[in-house]
Each structure stands twice: as C-alpha cells, then as structure tokens.
Design a protein around this motif. Structure first.
Motif, PDB file in Angstrom:
ATOM      1  N   GLU A 167       0.845  -1.201   0.000  1.00  0.00           N
ATOM      2  CA  GLU A 167       0.000   0.000   0.000  1.00  0.00           C
ATOM      3  C   GLU A 167       0.877   1.246   0.000  1.00  0.00           C
ATOM      4  O   GLU A 167       1.933   1.281   0.638  1.00  0.00           O
ATOM      5  CB  GLU A 167      -0.913   0.032   1.225  1.00  0.00           C
ATOM      6  CG  GLU A 167      -1.936  -1.091   1.276  1.00  0.00           C
ATOM      7  CD  GLU A 167      -2.825  -0.976   2.508  1.00  0.00           C
ATOM      8  OE1 GLU A 167      -2.636  -0.020   3.303  1.00  0.00           O
ATOM      9  OE2 GLU A 167      -3.694  -1.842   2.678  1.00  0.00           O
ATOM     10  N   THR A 168       0.425   2.258  -0.731  1.00  0.00           N
ATOM     11  CA  THR A 168       1.107   3.556  -0.753  1.00  0.00           C
ATOM     12  C   THR A 168       0.054   4.657  -0.716  1.00  0.00           C
ATOM     13  O   THR A 168      -0.920   4.616  -1.477  1.00  0.00           O
ATOM     14  CB  THR A 168       1.956   3.726  -2.037  1.00  0.00           C
ATOM     15  OG1 THR A 168       2.934   2.710  -2.096  1.00  0.00           O
ATOM     16  CG2 THR A 168       2.650   5.076  -2.047  1.00  0.00           C
ATOM     17  N   THR A 209       4.170   6.400  -8.957  1.00  0.00           N
ATOM     18  CA  THR A 209       4.254   5.598  -7.733  1.00  0.00           C
ATOM     19  C   THR A 209       3.495   4.280  -7.774  1.00  0.00           C
ATOM     20  O   THR A 209       3.567   3.503  -6.813  1.00  0.00           O
ATOM     21  CB  THR A 209       3.738   6.413  -6.532  1.00  0.00           C
ATOM     22  OG1 THR A 209       2.416   6.909  -6.819  1.00  0.00           O
ATOM     23  CG2 THR A 209       4.647   7.589  -6.251  1.00  0.00           C
ATOM     24  N   THR A 223       4.310   0.713  -5.485  1.00  0.00           N
ATOM     25  CA  THR A 223       3.429   0.014  -4.560  1.00  0.00           C
ATOM     26  C   THR A 223       3.635  -1.494  -4.639  1.00  0.00           C
ATOM     27  O   THR A 223       3.532  -2.201  -3.622  1.00  0.00           O
ATOM     28  CB  THR A 223       1.967   0.376  -4.876  1.00  0.00           C
ATOM     29  OG1 THR A 223       1.828   1.799  -4.893  1.00  0.00           O
ATOM     30  CG2 THR A 223       1.017  -0.186  -3.837  1.00  0.00           C
ATOM     31  N   ALA A 233      -1.334  -3.052  -9.740  1.00  0.00           N
ATOM     32  CA  ALA A 233      -1.534  -1.979  -8.757  1.00  0.00           C
ATOM     33  C   ALA A 233      -2.787  -1.197  -9.118  1.00  0.00           C
ATOM     34  O   ALA A 233      -3.079  -0.989 -10.303  1.00  0.00           O
ATOM     35  CB  ALA A 233      -0.323  -1.049  -8.705  1.00  0.00           C
ATOM     36  N   GLN A 271      -3.039   3.981  -3.101  1.00  0.00           N
ATOM     37  CA  GLN A 271      -2.704   2.892  -4.011  1.00  0.00           C
ATOM     38  C   GLN A 271      -2.517   1.584  -3.235  1.00  0.00           C
ATOM     39  O   GLN A 271      -2.094   1.594  -2.077  1.00  0.00           O
ATOM     40  CB  GLN A 271      -1.402   3.226  -4.749  1.00  0.00           C
ATOM     41  CG  GLN A 271      -1.482   4.518  -5.555  1.00  0.00           C
ATOM     42  CD  GLN A 271      -0.141   5.219  -5.622  1.00  0.00           C
ATOM     43  OE1 GLN A 271       0.695   4.844  -6.435  1.00  0.00           O
ATOM     44  NE2 GLN A 271       0.082   6.207  -4.780  1.00  0.00           N
ATOM     45  N   GLU A 272      -2.816   0.485  -3.903  1.00  0.00           N
ATOM     46  CA  GLU A 272      -2.606  -0.830  -3.310  1.00  0.00           C
ATOM     47  C   GLU A 272      -2.325  -1.828  -4.414  1.00  0.00           C
ATOM     48  O   GLU A 272      -2.750  -1.657  -5.555  1.00  0.00           O
ATOM     49  CB  GLU A 272      -3.825  -1.261  -2.487  1.00  0.00           C
ATOM     50  CG  GLU A 272      -5.150  -1.114  -3.224  1.00  0.00           C
ATOM     51  CD  GLU A 272      -5.820  -2.438  -3.494  1.00  0.00           C
ATOM     52  OE1 GLU A 272      -5.381  -3.424  -2.901  1.00  0.00           O
ATOM     53  OE2 GLU A 272      -6.760  -2.486  -4.307  1.00  0.00           O
ATOM     54  N   SER A 273      -1.562  -2.872  -4.062  1.00  0.00           N
ATOM     55  CA  SER A 273      -1.226  -3.935  -5.003  1.00  0.00           C
ATOM     56  C   SER A 273      -1.852  -5.232  -4.517  1.00  0.00           C
ATOM     57  O   SER A 273      -1.386  -5.821  -3.543  1.00  0.00           O
ATOM     58  CB  SER A 273       0.291  -4.090  -5.134  1.00  0.00           C
ATOM     59  OG  SER A 273       0.617  -5.181  -5.976  1.00  0.00           O
TER      60      SER A 273
END
Length: 287
Positions: A178-179, A207, A211, A262, A250-252
């Motif tokens: 997560e970012t 970005t 992530t 992502a 953001q999340e992967s």
C-alpha cells in the motif's frame, strides 16, 4: 510556478505537423528511457486536439509496447474511431524509429446529469502540510549521496504518508502493498479541465509500480531488479484541480509470473473520488 512545472507544460504543448499527426519531445535530462507518464500525457493531448471542445475525457486505456528513446522526438498519430452524439473515441499510436512504442484509446463524453453515488472512502491520513517534502524525505534516506535527478526540482510536490521503497528495502517491517501520497502541482495552473487531467495522467505513473515493489523490499536503482509499466487505465469521475492537494491511495492486490498489479484512487482534499487508476507492470528479479 517552479521551473520543472514550466518545462513539463512546454513538453505537453505538442507541435502539429499534419492533420491528426503531432510531435512531442522529451526533457534534456537524458534518462535511459522516456518516462511513461510523459508519453501518456502527450498522447492524451494529441487525442484531445481532435475532439470538440464540449466533450471531456472520461477514460483512457493504454499499452506500453517498447521503451521510448529520449534523444529523438515522438510522433503521435490519431485515428478518429467514432464521433457520436454523446461520446467520441480516439486511438493514438506513439511512434519512434518507425515502430510503435505506445498505444492509447481514449473516450470523451458530453457532460450530462445522471445517477450519482460514491462508495469509496478516502483513507484517514495526516494533512500534507504536516509531512516532509520529497527532497527532505530523500535527504533523510540518502544524505549527501542523493542522485541529482531525484533531488532536483520536480513538477509535483509529493508528500508520502507511507514508507518509500528505499526505506522498505532497509527495514522489512516497513514492507506493505500500500502507498498513500499527497500530490500537488508546483504552481498555479490555468482553469483548463483538460490540463489538470493530463497532469494527473502524467503523475499517476510515478508511484504505482512502487506500490508493488514496496511489498517485496525492492527499489529503483537496484542492479538485480528490472521494472517497467505494461499497461495503464484511468477513469475520470469528476473535475478536480491538479494544483490543489490530491491524495493518491494505491494498493497492489497481487504479483506473480514477473508481473504485478496496482490500483489507485485519487481523492480531493474534501474526500471526493476524482480518478480511478489500474496498472500492470513487469517486475523481474535477476538473482
């Protein structure tokens, strides 16, 4: 407006060389390859130059095919796929050395009323003013050894809520898929909705791959790792300003088979969902 943002706006002002054919250039920093967000932003500008002014871009779907060569111009050809009563569709191909390096389909829509709801909730995060700047964060990681390209002026002020990849490489406890990062263009912009969307398309590629890397303790600059964007999709839900703070959450959800996925959501400071983003990237670890 800082010099980096001025230069970016200049790069996005494409030269028209024929009907539906445009030419863009790259900055003179001579990176190994053209930044993907630059190609996406320029391609969207090319598409929009062929669309009536009453229509707003609402989505784009793109593929990165070959690395871009920053030493030569990029030619963008636009196909007018459809001009309907409410929707307009364009296909853009970016060319270098006689080959396609990037393709994009973009859809434009005449604004109209309709049903409305928002199920997404903005994460509870600190305010951007309470967080260190990009340069302050980089100095805390690398000290005086920061690469000039990373520490110089940038077109966006980026304030990270979550760890950066270089921090997670050193400390396994910081690794997470997560970012959250606050973004804002480094200067006041004109009241042109397309310009704000194009700038977000540019910034959205910074970005997302990070992530994916963050979950594995990988970071840019490592000789053992190769990473590149494969495809990129965006949906623009409402108007926003790129010169006001936006939270890029953001999340992967998964990675495997040398690829990682992502997803991102861009919220205004008041919590309104403005943009949704999905990207797949190639991640190769050379052990």
């Amino acid at each position: 407006m800082n010099e980096a943002l001025k230069q970016l706006l200049d790069l996005l002002d494409l030269e028209q060389i024929e009907l539906d054919i445009f030419r863009g250039r790259s900055p003179e920093d001579r990176l190994q390859r053209v930044f993907g967000g630059q190609v996406a932003g320029q391609a969207l500008v090319a598409a929009a130059r062929t669309v009536p002014d009453d229509r707003r871009v609402h989505s784009l779907h793109a593929y990165f095919i070959r690395p871009g060569d920053p030493s030569v111009p990029i030619v963008y050809t636009v196909d007018r796929i459809r001009d309907g009563r409410s929707f307009t569709t364009r296909r853009v191909v970016a060319l270098q050395h006689g080959k396609a390096i990037f393709t994009m389909s973009a859809s434009f829509h005449v604004p109209e009323p309709g049903i409305s709801h928002q199920g997404a909730t903005m994460p509870a995060v600190p305010l951007p003013e309470s967080l260190p700047t990009w340069n302050e964060r980089m100095r805390s990681i690398f000290g005086d050894d920061t690469d000039p390209w990373w520490s110089g002026p940038r077109p966006f002020d980026a304030r990270y809520v979550t760890p950066m990849t270089w921090e997670a490489r050193r400390d396994p406890a910081l690794r997470q898929p997560e970012t959250n990062v606050w973004l804002r263009a480094e200067g006041e912009l004109p009241d042109d909705p397309l310009l704000h969307i194009v700038l977000m398309a540019y910034a959205s590629d910074f970005t997302l791959v990070d992530t994916i890397l963050l979950a594995h303790g990988l970071a840019w600059g490592e000789s053992r790792m190769m990473g590149a964007s494969l495809d990129h999709a965006m949906w623009f839900h409402r108007e926003f300003r790129a010169d006001e703070w936006l939270l890029y959450a953001q999340e992967s959800p998964i990675s495997g088979q040398a690829r990682g996925l992502a997803r991102g959501q861009v919220f205004t400071a008041s919590g309104e969902l403005a943009v949704s983003v999905v990207q797949e990237a190639m991640i190769r670890v050379l052990d």
